[in-house]
Write a protein that holds these residues in place. Structure first.
Motif, PDB file in Angstrom:
ATOM      1  N   ASP A  94       0.808  -1.228   0.000  1.00  0.00           N
ATOM      2  CA  ASP A  94       0.000   0.000   0.000  1.00  0.00           C
ATOM      3  C   ASP A  94       0.835   1.269   0.000  1.00  0.00           C
ATOM      4  O   ASP A  94       0.328   2.363   0.309  1.00  0.00           O
ATOM      5  N   VAL A  95       2.116   1.164  -0.329  1.00  0.00           N
ATOM      6  CA  VAL A  95       2.973   2.340  -0.426  1.00  0.00           C
ATOM      7  C   VAL A  95       3.439   2.483  -1.875  1.00  0.00           C
ATOM      8  O   VAL A  95       3.887   1.521  -2.494  1.00  0.00           O
ATOM      9  N   ASP A  96       3.309   3.701  -2.428  1.00  0.00           N
ATOM     10  CA  ASP A  96       3.709   3.966  -3.805  1.00  0.00           C
ATOM     11  C   ASP A  96       5.194   4.357  -3.867  1.00  0.00           C
ATOM     12  O   ASP A  96       5.660   5.187  -3.075  1.00  0.00           O
ATOM     13  N   TYR A  97       5.915   3.745  -4.809  1.00  0.00           N
ATOM     14  CA  TYR A  97       7.323   4.057  -5.030  1.00  0.00           C
ATOM     15  C   TYR A  97       7.521   4.394  -6.502  1.00  0.00           C
ATOM     16  O   TYR A  97       6.854   3.817  -7.378  1.00  0.00           O
ATOM     17  N   ASP A  98       8.443   5.326  -6.787  1.00  0.00           N
ATOM     18  CA  ASP A  98       8.791   5.558  -8.191  1.00  0.00           C
ATOM     19  C   ASP A  98       9.720   4.445  -8.656  1.00  0.00           C
ATOM     20  O   ASP A  98      10.344   3.755  -7.854  1.00  0.00           O
ATOM     21  N   THR A  99       9.795   4.266  -9.959  1.00  0.00           N
ATOM     22  CA  THR A  99      10.613   3.181 -10.525  1.00  0.00           C
ATOM     23  C   THR A  99      11.830   3.726 -11.269  1.00  0.00           C
ATOM     24  O   THR A  99      12.328   3.105 -12.204  1.00  0.00           O
ATOM     25  N   ASN A 100      12.279   4.886 -10.859  1.00  0.00           N
ATOM     26  CA  ASN A 100      13.525   5.406 -11.426  1.00  0.00           C
ATOM     27  C   ASN A 100      14.702   4.581 -10.928  1.00  0.00           C
ATOM     28  O   ASN A 100      14.634   3.926  -9.890  1.00  0.00           O
ATOM     29  N   ALA A 101      15.771   4.637 -11.686  1.00  0.00           N
ATOM     30  CA  ALA A 101      17.009   3.957 -11.283  1.00  0.00           C
ATOM     31  C   ALA A 101      18.148   4.965 -11.406  1.00  0.00           C
ATOM     32  O   ALA A 101      18.114   5.871 -12.231  1.00  0.00           O
ATOM     33  N   ARG A 102      19.133   4.782 -10.573  1.00  0.00           N
ATOM     34  CA  ARG A 102      20.270   5.707 -10.567  1.00  0.00           C
ATOM     35  C   ARG A 102      21.579   4.920 -10.621  1.00  0.00           C
ATOM     36  O   ARG A 102      21.753   3.943  -9.906  1.00  0.00           O
ATOM     37  N   VAL A 103      22.462   5.365 -11.484  1.00  0.00           N
ATOM     38  CA  VAL A 103      23.817   4.820 -11.509  1.00  0.00           C
ATOM     39  C   VAL A 103      24.726   5.893 -10.920  1.00  0.00           C
ATOM     40  O   VAL A 103      25.101   6.850 -11.588  1.00  0.00           O
ATOM     41  N   GLN A 104      25.048   5.727  -9.654  1.00  0.00           N
ATOM     42  CA  GLN A 104      25.849   6.740  -8.971  1.00  0.00           C
ATOM     43  C   GLN A 104      27.328   6.623  -9.315  1.00  0.00           C
ATOM     44  O   GLN A 104      28.038   7.616  -9.365  1.00  0.00           O
ATOM     45  N   SER A 105      27.782   5.412  -9.569  1.00  0.00           N
ATOM     46  CA  SER A 105      29.172   5.218  -9.980  1.00  0.00           C
ATOM     47  C   SER A 105      29.306   3.871 -10.664  1.00  0.00           C
ATOM     48  O   SER A 105      28.534   2.938 -10.402  1.00  0.00           O
ATOM     49  N   GLY A 106      30.302   3.790 -11.539  1.00  0.00           N
ATOM     50  CA  GLY A 106      30.601   2.540 -12.228  1.00  0.00           C
ATOM     51  C   GLY A 106      32.095   2.397 -12.388  1.00  0.00           C
ATOM     52  O   GLY A 106      32.737   3.235 -13.031  1.00  0.00           O
ATOM     53  N   GLY A 159      40.793  -3.561 -14.110  1.00  0.00           N
ATOM     54  CA  GLY A 159      41.601  -4.390 -14.981  1.00  0.00           C
ATOM     55  C   GLY A 159      42.079  -5.652 -14.292  1.00  0.00           C
ATOM     56  O   GLY A 159      41.881  -5.848 -13.082  1.00  0.00           O
ATOM     57  N   VAL A 160      42.696  -6.509 -15.076  1.00  0.00           N
ATOM     58  CA  VAL A 160      43.282  -7.748 -14.562  1.00  0.00           C
ATOM     59  C   VAL A 160      44.704  -7.837 -15.096  1.00  0.00           C
ATOM     60  O   VAL A 160      45.151  -6.975 -15.861  1.00  0.00           O
ATOM     61  N   GLU A 161      45.420  -8.860 -14.698  1.00  0.00           N
ATOM     62  CA  GLU A 161      46.779  -9.037 -15.188  1.00  0.00           C
ATOM     63  C   GLU A 161      46.778  -9.199 -16.703  1.00  0.00           C
ATOM     64  O   GLU A 161      46.109 -10.076 -17.251  1.00  0.00           O
ATOM     65  N   GLY A 162      47.503  -8.327 -17.376  1.00  0.00           N
ATOM     66  CA  GLY A 162      47.546  -8.354 -18.833  1.00  0.00           C
ATOM     67  C   GLY A 162      46.671  -7.310 -19.482  1.00  0.00           C
ATOM     68  O   GLY A 162      46.847  -6.991 -20.661  1.00  0.00           O
ATOM     69  N   ILE A 163      45.699  -6.752 -18.747  1.00  0.00           N
ATOM     70  CA  ILE A 163      44.789  -5.735 -19.290  1.00  0.00           C
ATOM     71  C   ILE A 163      44.647  -4.605 -18.277  1.00  0.00           C
ATOM     72  O   ILE A 163      44.282  -4.839 -17.121  1.00  0.00           O
ATOM     73  N   ASP A 164      44.905  -3.377 -18.728  1.00  0.00           N
ATOM     74  CA  ASP A 164      44.754  -2.191 -17.887  1.00  0.00           C
ATOM     75  C   ASP A 164      43.581  -1.363 -18.381  1.00  0.00           C
ATOM     76  O   ASP A 164      43.378  -1.216 -19.598  1.00  0.00           O
ATOM     77  N   VAL A 165      42.797  -0.810 -17.439  1.00  0.00           N
ATOM     78  CA  VAL A 165      41.736   0.140 -17.770  1.00  0.00           C
ATOM     79  C   VAL A 165      42.331   1.530 -17.638  1.00  0.00           C
ATOM     80  O   VAL A 165      42.771   1.935 -16.564  1.00  0.00           O
ATOM     81  N   THR A 166      42.368   2.282 -18.742  1.00  0.00           N
ATOM     82  CA  THR A 166      43.072   3.560 -18.768  1.00  0.00           C
ATOM     83  C   THR A 166      42.154   4.764 -18.633  1.00  0.00           C
ATOM     84  O   THR A 166      42.642   5.881 -18.453  1.00  0.00           O
ATOM     85  N   SER A 167      40.843   4.601 -18.729  1.00  0.00           N
ATOM     86  CA  SER A 167      39.928   5.736 -18.599  1.00  0.00           C
ATOM     87  C   SER A 167      39.401   5.825 -17.169  1.00  0.00           C
ATOM     88  O   SER A 167      39.441   4.860 -16.405  1.00  0.00           O
ATOM     89  N   ASP A 168      38.902   7.007 -16.808  1.00  0.00           N
ATOM     90  CA  ASP A 168      38.388   7.234 -15.467  1.00  0.00           C
ATOM     91  C   ASP A 168      37.089   6.472 -15.235  1.00  0.00           C
ATOM     92  O   ASP A 168      36.352   6.157 -16.176  1.00  0.00           O
ATOM     93  N   SER A 169      36.812   6.218 -13.960  1.00  0.00           N
ATOM     94  CA  SER A 169      35.553   5.565 -13.599  1.00  0.00           C
ATOM     95  C   SER A 169      34.388   6.517 -13.827  1.00  0.00           C
ATOM     96  O   SER A 169      34.544   7.741 -13.805  1.00  0.00           O
ATOM     97  N   TYR A 170      33.204   5.944 -14.037  1.00  0.00           N
ATOM     98  CA  TYR A 170      31.999   6.756 -14.243  1.00  0.00           C
ATOM     99  C   TYR A 170      31.446   7.204 -12.896  1.00  0.00           C
ATOM    100  O   TYR A 170      31.302   6.399 -11.974  1.00  0.00           O
ATOM    101  N   VAL A 171      31.150   8.482 -12.782  1.00  0.00           N
ATOM    102  CA  VAL A 171      30.477   9.021 -11.606  1.00  0.00           C
ATOM    103  C   VAL A 171      29.343   9.893 -12.101  1.00  0.00           C
ATOM    104  O   VAL A 171      29.557  10.831 -12.879  1.00  0.00           O
ATOM    105  N   GLY A 172      28.117   9.601 -11.674  1.00  0.00           N
ATOM    106  CA  GLY A 172      26.973  10.366 -12.146  1.00  0.00           C
ATOM    107  C   GLY A 172      25.901  10.481 -11.099  1.00  0.00           C
ATOM    108  O   GLY A 172      25.940   9.828 -10.062  1.00  0.00           O
ATOM    109  N   SER A 173      24.945  11.354 -11.365  1.00  0.00           N
ATOM    110  CA  SER A 173      23.821  11.528 -10.450  1.00  0.00           C
ATOM    111  C   SER A 173      22.497  11.599 -11.198  1.00  0.00           C
ATOM    112  O   SER A 173      21.468  11.915 -10.615  1.00  0.00           O
ATOM    113  N   GLY A 174      22.541  11.315 -12.487  1.00  0.00           N
ATOM    114  CA  GLY A 174      21.314  11.379 -13.269  1.00  0.00           C
ATOM    115  C   GLY A 174      20.402  10.189 -13.022  1.00  0.00           C
ATOM    116  O   GLY A 174      20.842   9.096 -12.702  1.00  0.00           O
ATOM    117  N   VAL A 175      19.118  10.433 -13.180  1.00  0.00           N
ATOM    118  CA  VAL A 175      18.113   9.385 -12.982  1.00  0.00           C
ATOM    119  C   VAL A 175      17.790   8.734 -14.318  1.00  0.00           C
ATOM    120  O   VAL A 175      17.612   9.411 -15.329  1.00  0.00           O
TER     121      VAL A 175
END
Length: 411
Positions: free
Chosen positions: A190-202, A206-222
């Protein structure tokens, strides 16, 4: 009238006594005149993430009219927070004059078993050494600032460019995060919730043999119901990366700790490239001839700008470099290269190199060294003369054995 005079006289006596006693009160100290104001001006990340550190900036300001000569701060967090070290609990600030302020940063750890919600930290201050400690309490949010959203994130459409990497390659890994909700709200108990989703960070690790060279994702958009976002990360392979499938860990912070996700992102590595195989014997007669090769793409995905080049001392090749172009996986292409030589060798090594591109990566590979036979005209005629001689001997009735014997003697 006498009574009134007595009363008046007594009043004056009491007033003088009061004034005299007041003059002996100790003057107000500078410390007691200083008034402190304490605030948490920010904490990062916001909200504090479960199982991670959060940096808390505390500001203390003298808003009074007197100077404080020995100001100290003390942090005493409550569960789920804890100091990175108890040695960092007390910070001596020193002198704070009126309208002066100081900012100190504390580093707290959020217990990995804590729940989404709020936690309390107590900040104490002292204005002179050995003085009283004054407390202020503050609440910090934990997990997410959108606790009531019920949108769920799904990982879709993983892609790599190039599709299959080679050792030493650079490229990108991309994927889509989609909100699987189809309605704008949902009712639970009996409680209403919105169904938005948020990706606050991603964060892609990397692992041995592969490096991740770009920055991590940080966001606040819905991300609304049915909507999605696509994230891309640059990666770089080491020159000694082994063939196989690697799995990069992608950690996402969603609406709250409940909606956090961890996925494994596959990246394929294959060092197979282009093979160049002679499709007929490599031989020049009288210093010239045409060489024929099968060019095959052994890599699992399309290679572009493929070209083949032959090189050998004393040999001229035409064309100097044979451009094949784009080749799909397992595609076979036959090429012909004319060759000329005036050297007097029986054979000469020919180096075969191939240039190609895998995605944006340029490769130059020596694929083989083959022996090129050089057959001169004299060797060709001696065989022909023997054949003609035998034929004549048969026609003239002379035994072939005798003819061959004479030929041998003449030699």
């Amino acid at each position: 009238m006498k009574i009134n005079s007595v009363v008046q006289k007594n009043f004056y006596i009491l007033l003088c006594v009061a004034m005299l006693s007041t003059s002996f009160i100790a003057p107000v100290s500078a410390a007691s005149a200083a008034t402190m104001k304490v605030n948490i001006i920010e904490y990062d990340p916001f909200p504090a993430q479960i199982g991670e550190y959060v940096d808390v900036s505390v500001k203390i300001e003298n808003v009074g009219y007197g100077r404080a000569d020995a100001v100290s701060l003390k942090m005493e967090p409550e569960y789920p927070f804890s100091l990175d070290s108890q040695n960092n609990a007390v910070e001596f600030i020193g002198i704070l004059s009126p309208e002066d302020a100081a900012v100190h940063e504390y580093r707290l750890y959020v217990d990995e078993n804590s729940k989404v919600g709020t936690g309390t930290v107590d900040v104490y201050y002292q204005i002179y050494t050995g003085g009283s400690w004054y407390k202020s309490s503050f609440d910090l949010k934990v997990g997410s600032n959108t606790f009531d959203s019920k949108g769920t994130i799904e990982l879709r459409g993983i892609s790599c460019d190039p599709v299959v990497f080679m050792p030493g390659d650079v490229g990108t890994v991309s994927f889509t995060l989609a909100n699987t909700a189809t309605e704008s709200s949902v009712t639970i108990d009996d409680v209403d919730y919105d169904t938005n989703a948020r990706v606050q960070s991603g964060v892609l690790k990397g692992v041995e043999g592969i490096d991740v060279t770009s920055d991590s994702y940080v966001g606040s958009g819905v991300i609304g119901p049915g909507d999605s976002i696509t994230l891309s990360y640059n990666i770089e392979l080491t020159d000694d990366a082994k063939d196989g499938t690697y799995y990069l860990d992608f950690a996402m912070v969603g609406n709250s700790h409940t909606y956090n996700n961890n996925w494994r992102i596959p990246v394929k590595v294959d060092s197979a490239s282009v093979k160049v195989i002679p499709s007929k014997p490599m031989e020049l007669l009288n210093g010239e001839g045409t060489l024929e090769f099968d060019v095959a793409n052994m890599h699992p995905n399309t290679l572009s700008s493929v070209s083949v080049k032959l090189s050998a001392d004393g040999i001229d090749f035409s064309p100097e470099e044979y451009f094949v172009g784009s080749m799909d996986s397992d595609e076979l292409f036959t090429i012909e290269v004319d060759a000329k030589s005036d050297i007097q060798e029986s054979s000469v090594p020919v180096t075969i190199t191939v240039d190609y591109r895998n995605g944006i990566n340029e490769h130059n590979t020596e694929v083989a060294v083959r022996e090129l036979k050089l057959v001169n005209e004299a060797e060709g005629n001696s065989g022909n003369l023997a054949t003609v001689g035998i034929g004549l001997a048969v026609l003239l009735g002379i035994p072939a054995v005798i003819f061959m014997k004479r030929r041998k003697q003449n030699n």
